[in-house]
Motif scaffolding. Structure first.
Motif, short mmCIF file in Angstrom:
data_model
loop_
_atom_site.label_atom_id
_atom_site.label_comp_id
_atom_site.label_asym_id
_atom_site.label_seq_id
_atom_site.Cartn_x
_atom_site.Cartn_y
_atom_site.Cartn_z
N ARG A 270 18.35 -12.18 13.96
CA ARG A 270 17.52 -12.71 15.05
C ARG A 270 16.95 -11.62 15.96
NH1 ARG A 270 16.07 -17.93 15.07
NH2 ARG A 270 16.09 -17.88 17.30
N ARG A 271 16.81 -10.39 15.42
CA ARG A 271 16.13 -9.33 16.15
C ARG A 271 14.62 -9.43 15.95
NH1 ARG A 271 19.93 -6.19 13.32
NH2 ARG A 271 18.21 -5.14 12.29
N SER A 272 14.23 -10.34 15.09
CA SER A 272 12.82 -10.55 14.74
C SER A 272 12.65 -12.02 14.42
CB SER A 272 12.48 -9.68 13.53
OG SER A 272 11.31 -10.09 12.90
N ASP A 273 11.44 -12.53 14.64
CA ASP A 273 11.16 -13.93 14.33
C ASP A 273 10.46 -14.11 12.99
OD1 ASP A 273 12.31 -14.96 16.65
OD2 ASP A 273 10.45 -14.68 17.78
N SER A 274 9.82 -13.06 12.51
CA SER A 274 9.12 -13.16 11.23
C SER A 274 8.73 -11.75 10.78
CB SER A 274 7.86 -14.02 11.37
OG SER A 274 6.92 -13.41 12.21
N PHE A 275 8.35 -11.67 9.52
CA PHE A 275 7.76 -10.43 9.01
C PHE A 275 6.84 -10.79 7.86
CE2 PHE A 275 11.62 -10.58 6.38
CZ PHE A 275 11.18 -10.20 5.13
N ASP A 276 5.90 -9.92 7.63
CA ASP A 276 4.92 -10.11 6.56
C ASP A 276 4.69 -8.74 5.91
OD1 ASP A 276 2.91 -10.91 4.87
OD2 ASP A 276 1.46 -11.34 6.45
N THR A 277 5.50 -8.44 4.92
CA THR A 277 5.40 -7.15 4.24
C THR A 277 5.30 -7.40 2.74
OG1 THR A 277 6.77 -6.10 5.93
CG2 THR A 277 6.58 -4.96 3.83
N PRO A 278 4.25 -6.92 2.11
CA PRO A 278 4.14 -7.11 0.66
C PRO A 278 5.18 -6.27 -0.08
CG PRO A 278 2.40 -5.66 1.43
CD PRO A 278 3.15 -6.14 2.65
N VAL A 279 5.63 -6.76 -1.20
CA VAL A 279 6.47 -5.98 -2.11
C VAL A 279 5.50 -5.35 -3.09
CG1 VAL A 279 8.31 -6.06 -3.83
CG2 VAL A 279 8.44 -7.53 -1.80
N VAL A 280 5.32 -4.05 -2.96
CA VAL A 280 4.27 -3.38 -3.72
C VAL A 280 4.81 -2.69 -4.96
CG1 VAL A 280 2.83 -3.05 -1.68
CG2 VAL A 280 4.42 -1.26 -2.35
N ALA A 281 3.95 -2.56 -5.92
CA ALA A 281 4.27 -1.75 -7.10
C ALA A 281 4.22 -0.29 -6.68
CB ALA A 281 3.27 -2.01 -8.21
N GLY A 282 5.14 0.50 -7.19
CA GLY A 282 5.14 1.92 -6.88
C GLY A 282 4.01 2.64 -7.61
N VAL A 283 3.58 3.73 -7.05
CA VAL A 283 2.58 4.60 -7.66
C VAL A 283 3.35 5.76 -8.28
CG1 VAL A 283 0.58 6.09 -7.24
CG2 VAL A 283 0.84 3.93 -5.98
N GLU A 284 3.27 5.89 -9.59
CA GLU A 284 4.13 6.83 -10.29
C GLU A 284 4.03 8.26 -9.76
OE1 GLU A 284 5.75 7.79 -14.70
OE2 GLU A 284 3.65 7.24 -14.55
N THR A 285 2.85 8.71 -9.42
CA THR A 285 2.71 10.09 -8.95
C THR A 285 3.42 10.30 -7.61
OG1 THR A 285 0.56 9.56 -7.98
CG2 THR A 285 0.56 10.55 -10.18
N GLU A 286 3.63 9.24 -6.84
CA GLU A 286 4.36 9.35 -5.58
C GLU A 286 5.85 9.12 -5.78
OE1 GLU A 286 2.68 6.66 -2.74
OE2 GLU A 286 0.66 7.38 -3.13
N GLU A 287 6.19 8.15 -6.61
CA GLU A 287 7.59 7.77 -6.79
C GLU A 287 8.33 8.71 -7.74
OE1 GLU A 287 8.77 5.34 -4.89
OE2 GLU A 287 6.76 4.85 -4.19
N ASN A 288 7.62 9.26 -8.72
CA ASN A 288 8.25 10.10 -9.74
C ASN A 288 7.38 11.35 -9.96
OD1 ASN A 288 9.94 10.94 -11.79
ND2 ASN A 288 9.21 9.48 -13.29
N PRO A 289 7.23 12.19 -8.95
CA PRO A 289 6.27 13.30 -9.01
C PRO A 289 6.64 14.39 -10.02
CG PRO A 289 7.55 13.46 -7.01
CD PRO A 289 7.92 12.15 -7.66
N ARG A 290 7.91 14.49 -10.42
CA ARG A 290 8.30 15.57 -11.34
C ARG A 290 8.09 15.22 -12.80
NH1 ARG A 290 12.68 15.92 -7.46
NH2 ARG A 290 13.89 14.62 -8.86
N ARG A 291 7.67 14.00 -13.10
CA ARG A 291 7.45 13.61 -14.50
C ARG A 291 6.29 14.43 -15.08
NH1 ARG A 291 3.92 9.83 -17.04
NH2 ARG A 291 4.72 9.33 -19.09
N PRO A 292 6.50 15.03 -16.23
CA PRO A 292 5.41 15.79 -16.85
C PRO A 292 4.24 14.87 -17.22
CG PRO A 292 7.48 16.18 -17.99
CD PRO A 292 7.72 15.07 -17.02
N ARG A 293 3.06 15.31 -16.91
CA ARG A 293 1.84 14.57 -17.25
C ARG A 293 0.90 15.51 -17.99
NH1 ARG A 293 3.89 12.90 -12.65
NH2 ARG A 293 4.06 10.69 -12.25
N HIS A 294 0.16 14.95 -18.92
CA HIS A 294 -0.78 15.81 -19.68
C HIS A 294 -2.18 15.57 -19.23
CE1 HIS A 294 2.53 16.90 -22.21
NE2 HIS A 294 2.78 15.64 -22.44
#
Length: 86
Positions: free
Chosen positions: A62-86
């Motif tokens: 009850r510290r908040s009455d509502s929220f509206d936040t989308p559950v987004v798909a991750g962007v691979e280059t941000e979430e997994n930046p060390r993955r080798p890409r060609h």
């Protein structure tokens, strides 16, 4: 917890204790895995899911009455930046 499909959306109804447990589970999963591993396993953004967990916890407490936040798909280059890409 109750859930229903409503006009293209899934609507969940939770008791506050259920919401706190769900928020804790989301938070633990997003924190226990590295950001890259979380993305690989779920396709979601770890920081986004952690935010959803925090907002769900605030709502259940009850510290908040509502929220509206989308559950987004991750962007691979941000979430997994060390993955080798060609």
């Amino acid at each position: 917890m109750q859930g229903r499909y409503d006009g293209g959306r899934i609507v969940l109804a939770l008791e506050p204790d259920e919401a706190r447990r769900l928020a804790a589970a989301l938070g633990e999963v997003s924190e226990s895995l590295s950001r890259a591993e979380f993305f690989i396993r779920t396709g979601a953004s770890g920081p986004n899911i952690a935010t959803v967990a925090d907002q769900l916890q605030a709502l259940a407490s009850r510290r908040s009455d509502s929220f509206d936040t989308p559950v987004v798909a991750g962007v691979e280059t941000e979430e997994n930046p060390r993955r080798p890409r060609h």
